[in-house]
Design a protein around this motif. Structure first.
Motif, PDB file in Angstrom:
ATOM      1  N   LYS A  82     -14.788 -27.277  18.866  1.00 11.57           N
ATOM      2  CA  LYS A  82     -13.525 -27.250  19.530  1.00 11.57           C
ATOM      3  C   LYS A  82     -13.537 -27.184  21.085  1.00 11.57           C
ATOM      4  CE  LYS A  82     -11.591 -24.457  15.598  1.00 11.57           C
ATOM      5  NZ  LYS A  82     -11.008 -25.703  14.974  1.00 11.57           N
ATOM      6  N   ASN A  83     -13.498 -28.382  21.397  1.00  4.94           N
ATOM      7  CA  ASN A  83     -13.750 -28.476  22.855  1.00  4.94           C
ATOM      8  C   ASN A  83     -12.567 -28.262  23.970  1.00  4.94           C
ATOM      9  OD1 ASN A  83     -16.252 -29.753  21.991  1.00  4.94           O
ATOM     10  ND2 ASN A  83     -15.295 -31.967  21.759  1.00  4.94           N
ATOM     11  N   GLY A  84     -11.544 -27.997  23.451  1.00 10.35           N
ATOM     12  CA  GLY A  84     -10.342 -27.896  24.309  1.00 10.35           C
ATOM     13  C   GLY A  84      -9.564 -29.267  24.658  1.00 10.35           C
ATOM     14  N   TYR A  85      -8.999 -29.076  25.878  1.00 12.25           N
ATOM     15  CA  TYR A  85      -8.052 -30.310  26.226  1.00 12.25           C
ATOM     16  C   TYR A  85      -8.931 -30.937  27.212  1.00 12.25           C
ATOM     17  CZ  TYR A  85      -4.295 -32.888  28.206  1.00 12.25           C
ATOM     18  OH  TYR A  85      -3.478 -34.221  28.591  1.00 12.25           O
ATOM     19  N   PRO A  86      -9.272 -32.379  27.077  1.00 12.17           N
ATOM     20  CA  PRO A  86      -8.446 -33.284  26.309  1.00 12.17           C
ATOM     21  C   PRO A  86      -9.080 -33.745  24.871  1.00 12.17           C
ATOM     22  CG  PRO A  86      -9.196 -34.656  27.907  1.00 12.17           C
ATOM     23  CD  PRO A  86      -9.698 -33.236  28.127  1.00 12.17           C
ATOM     24  N   HIS A  87     -10.326 -33.452  24.785  1.00 18.19           N
ATOM     25  CA  HIS A  87     -11.008 -33.730  23.615  1.00 18.19           C
ATOM     26  C   HIS A  87     -11.043 -32.496  22.683  1.00 18.19           C
ATOM     27  CE1 HIS A  87     -14.844 -36.068  22.031  1.00 18.19           C
ATOM     28  NE2 HIS A  87     -14.154 -35.691  21.017  1.00 18.19           N
ATOM     29  N   VAL A  88      -9.958 -32.282  21.972  1.00 17.31           N
ATOM     30  CA  VAL A  88      -9.713 -31.284  21.385  1.00 17.31           C
ATOM     31  C   VAL A  88     -10.686 -30.648  20.173  1.00 17.31           C
ATOM     32  CG1 VAL A  88      -7.939 -30.155  19.933  1.00 17.31           C
ATOM     33  CG2 VAL A  88      -7.245 -31.529  21.522  1.00 17.31           C
ATOM     34  N   GLN A  89     -11.186 -31.671  19.336  1.00 19.04           N
ATOM     35  CA  GLN A  89     -12.107 -31.223  18.340  1.00 19.04           C
ATOM     36  C   GLN A  89     -12.964 -32.576  18.018  1.00 19.04           C
ATOM     37  OE1 GLN A  89     -11.205 -28.465  15.240  1.00 19.04           O
ATOM     38  NE2 GLN A  89     -11.532 -30.118  13.821  1.00 19.04           N
ATOM     39  N   GLN A  90     -14.226 -32.154  17.682  1.00 18.21           N
ATOM     40  CA  GLN A  90     -15.282 -33.254  17.455  1.00 18.21           C
ATOM     41  C   GLN A  90     -16.292 -32.682  16.497  1.00 18.21           C
ATOM     42  OE1 GLN A  90     -18.076 -34.104  20.802  1.00 18.21           O
ATOM     43  NE2 GLN A  90     -18.103 -36.424  20.019  1.00 18.21           N
ATOM     44  N   GLY A  91     -16.537 -33.767  15.547  1.00 17.49           N
ATOM     45  CA  GLY A  91     -17.673 -33.588  14.428  1.00 17.49           C
ATOM     46  C   GLY A  91     -18.344 -34.569  14.433  1.00 17.49           C
ATOM     47  N   VAL A  92     -19.797 -34.380  14.020  1.00 16.81           N
ATOM     48  CA  VAL A  92     -20.540 -35.502  13.669  1.00 16.81           C
ATOM     49  C   VAL A  92     -20.584 -35.698  12.193  1.00 16.81           C
ATOM     50  CG1 VAL A  92     -22.869 -36.592  13.924  1.00 16.81           C
ATOM     51  CG2 VAL A  92     -21.727 -35.498  15.860  1.00 16.81           C
TER      52      VAL A  92
ATOM     53  N   TRP B 199     -10.550 -35.780  17.570  1.00 18.24           N
ATOM     54  CA  TRP B 199      -9.247 -35.264  17.674  1.00 18.24           C
ATOM     55  C   TRP B 199      -9.163 -35.412  19.437  1.00 18.24           C
ATOM     56  CZ3 TRP B 199     -12.071 -33.457  13.865  1.00 18.24           C
ATOM     57  CH2 TRP B 199     -11.178 -33.300  12.527  1.00 18.24           C
ATOM     58  N   TYR B 200      -8.128 -36.162  19.766  1.00 17.26           N
ATOM     59  CA  TYR B 200      -8.252 -36.166  21.388  1.00 17.26           C
ATOM     60  C   TYR B 200      -6.920 -36.704  22.010  1.00 17.26           C
ATOM     61  CZ  TYR B 200      -9.734 -41.090  20.452  1.00 17.26           C
ATOM     62  OH  TYR B 200      -9.632 -42.197  19.871  1.00 17.26           O
TER      63      TYR B 200
END
Length: 290
Positions: A21-31, A51-52
């Motif tokens: 959960k990266n926060g704004y603007p790259h909200v969430q990322q998974g590999v 999610w971005y």
């Protein structure tokens, strides 16, 4: 009824990605597919789920591979530095052959929160210097085969009697299978294709082993690498709940891979060359919306 010599696929390995959960603007990322296992996944290199908001994937270069981007939700604005522009919606797919020198931007449109799955598909050495190209496959243009209890939408390859519109330099199959609870379906793939799946929704059982995989689960399947493209293999699927899964397949590329940021080549020197070419302007001007 299946021929006794038909190769029956099973789940070789499955896993559930961890999400940052990266926060704004790259909200969430998974590999989904870890590039450290690229030889096991070949011809596929990695898959990322993101999610971005706008501003995460602005102008950037690529060389030496292809991308297949599936829009899960939101609107994806694509801009390339050859003057191309497109807007993709949920269910749409964009194929890109980066080839020798791609430079593009993939942005969330307006104030959307975009949700995408991007697959990196390798190119063999003989195709890494090909011309850059883009192809949009809109959801309404991907043929659908309906059957009792479900449907299969074909984006690429010859599956279930229909042909998908994707024109990949490295031929692959890509299908989205939607099943009602309790439905059983047998997915047909060339026996020599390496294959993986990603669960978009619900819970399914796969193979004779009835391996259960739920939403966000990914799996790599058994295959006959010494087999023939013309011989079919079968993957048995049963939906335990209302479910949707993406299944991809392709012939492995057994070559060395060198990674360097947005570049995928065969040697470290070729990666250094790519960065030098970027600095020298070989990739052309930035990709910006006019």
């Amino acid at each position: 009824m299946s021929n006794e010599s038909t190769f029956h696929r099973e789940v070789r390995d499955f896993w559930y990605p961890k999400y940052n959960k990266n926060g704004y603007p790259h909200v969430q990322q998974g590999v989904i597919l870890n590039p450290e296992r690229n030889q096991e996944f070949s011809p596929f290199i990695l898959m990322a789920e993101d999610w971005y908001k706008r501003g995460v994937f602005s102008d950037h270069p690529h060389r030496g591979f292809q991308t297949v981007t599936y829009v899960v939700d939101g609107r994806l604005e694509h801009i390339d530095n050859a003057g191309g522009y497109s807007l993709l919606n949920a269910g749409d797919v964009q194929y890109m052959n980066a080839g020798w020198a791609a430079r593009h931007a993939e942005e969330a449109y307006d104030d959307d929160l975009i949700h995408t799955l991007q697959l990196w598909l390798n190119l063999p050495k003989c195709l890494k210097r090909t011309e850059t190209s883009y192809q949009n496959i809109y959801v309404e243009d991907a043929p659908v085969m309906n059957f009792e209890g479900g449907s299969i939408r074909v984006y690429s390859g010859d599956i279930a009697g229909v042909k998908g519109p994707m024109n990949s330099l490295v031929p692959i199959t890509m299908a989205e299978i939607t099943l009602r609870e309790g439905t059983e379906y047998t997915h047909i793939l060339p026996e020599n294709h390496n294959s993986f799946l990603y669960m978009l929704a619900g819970e399914m059982e796969f193979g004779e082993s009835k391996t259960k995989i739920t939403k966000t689960g990914a799996a790599i399947l058994s295959f006959n690498e010494e087999g023939s493209e013309s011989n079919q293999s079968e993957l048995k699927i049963k939906a335990k709940t209302r479910s949707k899964v993406l299944i991809y397949s392709g012939v492995p590329i057994r070559e060395e891979i060198a990674f360097g940021g947005p570049f995928v080549m065969n040697t470290a020197e070729e990666i250094r060359e790519a960065f030098r070419d970027l600095q020298r302007g070989v990739f052309g001007p930035p990709a910006v919306k006019e």
